[in-house]
Design an enzyme around this catalytic site. Sequence first.
Site, PDB file in Angstrom:
ATOM      1  N   ASP A 178       0.847  -1.188   0.000  1.00 45.96           N
ATOM      2  CA  ASP A 178       0.000   0.000   0.000  1.00 45.96           C
ATOM      3  C   ASP A 178       0.894   1.254   0.000  1.00 45.96           C
ATOM      4  O   ASP A 178       1.772   1.361  -0.844  1.00 45.96           O
ATOM      5  CB  ASP A 178      -0.972  -0.064   1.191  1.00 45.96           C
ATOM      6  CG  ASP A 178      -1.982   1.061   1.218  1.00 45.96           C
ATOM      7  OD1 ASP A 178      -2.965   0.990   0.457  1.00 45.96           O
ATOM      8  OD2 ASP A 178      -1.793   2.022   2.006  1.00 45.96           O
TER       9      ASP A 178
ATOM     10  N   TYR B 298     -11.479   8.708  -3.046  1.00 45.61           N
ATOM     11  CA  TYR B 298     -10.986   8.918  -1.682  1.00 45.61           C
ATOM     12  C   TYR B 298      -9.693   9.739  -1.622  1.00 45.61           C
ATOM     13  O   TYR B 298      -9.506  10.547  -0.705  1.00 45.61           O
ATOM     14  CB  TYR B 298     -10.826   7.581  -0.956  1.00 45.61           C
ATOM     15  CG  TYR B 298      -9.587   6.794  -1.301  1.00 45.61           C
ATOM     16  CD1 TYR B 298      -8.538   6.679  -0.396  1.00 45.61           C
ATOM     17  CD2 TYR B 298      -9.458   6.139  -2.534  1.00 45.61           C
ATOM     18  CE1 TYR B 298      -7.390   5.953  -0.710  1.00 45.61           C
ATOM     19  CE2 TYR B 298      -8.321   5.417  -2.843  1.00 45.61           C
ATOM     20  CZ  TYR B 298      -7.297   5.332  -1.937  1.00 45.61           C
ATOM     21  OH  TYR B 298      -6.169   4.628  -2.248  1.00 45.61           O
TER      22      TYR B 298
ATOM     23  N   TYR C 247      -1.318  11.504   1.942  1.00 47.14           N
ATOM     24  CA  TYR C 247      -2.143  11.871   0.792  1.00 47.14           C
ATOM     25  C   TYR C 247      -2.028  13.370   0.517  1.00 47.14           C
ATOM     26  O   TYR C 247      -2.000  13.805  -0.631  1.00 47.14           O
ATOM     27  CB  TYR C 247      -3.604  11.504   1.052  1.00 47.14           C
ATOM     28  CG  TYR C 247      -3.843  10.026   1.141  1.00 47.14           C
ATOM     29  CD1 TYR C 247      -4.111   9.269   0.001  1.00 47.14           C
ATOM     30  CD2 TYR C 247      -3.789   9.358   2.370  1.00 47.14           C
ATOM     31  CE1 TYR C 247      -4.325   7.899   0.073  1.00 47.14           C
ATOM     32  CE2 TYR C 247      -3.996   7.990   2.452  1.00 47.14           C
ATOM     33  CZ  TYR C 247      -4.261   7.268   1.301  1.00 47.14           C
ATOM     34  OH  TYR C 247      -4.458   5.913   1.387  1.00 47.14           O
TER      35      TYR C 247
ATOM     36  N   HIS D  84      -7.229  -6.505  -0.434  1.00 46.12           N
ATOM     37  CA  HIS D  84      -6.163  -5.514  -0.307  1.00 46.12           C
ATOM     38  C   HIS D  84      -5.110  -5.848   0.758  1.00 46.12           C
ATOM     39  O   HIS D  84      -3.920  -5.674   0.527  1.00 46.12           O
ATOM     40  CB  HIS D  84      -6.770  -4.142  -0.014  1.00 46.12           C
ATOM     41  CG  HIS D  84      -5.763  -3.042   0.073  1.00 46.12           C
ATOM     42  ND1 HIS D  84      -4.977  -2.658  -0.988  1.00 46.12           N
ATOM     43  CD2 HIS D  84      -5.392  -2.259   1.115  1.00 46.12           C
ATOM     44  CE1 HIS D  84      -4.179  -1.674  -0.617  1.00 46.12           C
ATOM     45  NE2 HIS D  84      -4.400  -1.413   0.655  1.00 46.12           N
TER      46      HIS D  84
END
Length: 317
Positions: free
Chosen positions: A101, A150, A231, A296
Amino acid sequence: MEKIEHTTITTNGINMHVASIGTGPVILFLHGFPELWYSWRHQLLSLSSHGYRCIAPDLRGYGDTDAPPSAASYTVLHIVGDLVGLIDHLGIDQVFLVGHDWGAIVAWNFCLFRPDRIKALVNMSVVWFPRNPAINPVEESRAMLGDDYYVYRFQEPGEAEKDFARIDTALLFKNLLSSNDPNPPCIPKETGFSGLLKTPETLPSWLSEENINYYANIFNKTGFTGGLNYYRAIKLSWELTGPWTGQQIKVPVKFIVGDLDLTYSIPGVKEYIHSGGFKKLVPNLQDAVVIEGAAHFINQERPEEVNAHIHEFIKKF
């Protein structure tokens, strides 16, 4: 688990919590969002038994590692800098690198910036996408998947935190970890994240209440801002990594993804992996493994298979 040692080291201006076990060649494990060193518990125990020194830090912003307040302190240059400082502190010249990830994104960039420190890489879920000099990745994903995607919704400071605060943290992790929905997550502003919750009646066999509560207890203390700042630093990372535009990833690589992983269903990813584009940019890509029926959080969901893939690959070097 009680054999895993926990220490705190100083690196790159922060204090970093590190879990480690074993002796021998070093494997450095990098977790994703919203996770912790704990995500690698199965790998730490298994691979240390094969004669490796396994190290899994809480990355900057997570768990017992410092969380600088500014999102500008979470570029890939900062995170890779933390990791170079970590292995320098421990007197380690080269490591086998394993990422998942966001940890995979950091791992790709580690190999881009300092390939001299990496023997080989096993990366999971997130492929290496070349830097597009024409558009930053936030706007690129927004153009492809809309304003509710997202990654775009996480950009506004405080907004996702308020959204998560409306949900019991254990319930949030129960939903996140057990989800096997391959659709890219879109979060409508009207309903927020709670509108997406599909709490399972029973937990999958690989996930226990104890696992969920471990994450929930830590994130109840720290909050989610540290992880969300990764992010929020995407645009700045894109600006700062201009000098590496067009650079290939040159280290030996094995890539692993579940066929139900939301990252595998992003438009164009399957074609990129299987039609030669990925191999062109990662010329030492030696294998791209798709595990059927896996979602995931593959290193926790399918630990025996993942451990075997890691060991089979790194023992060649």
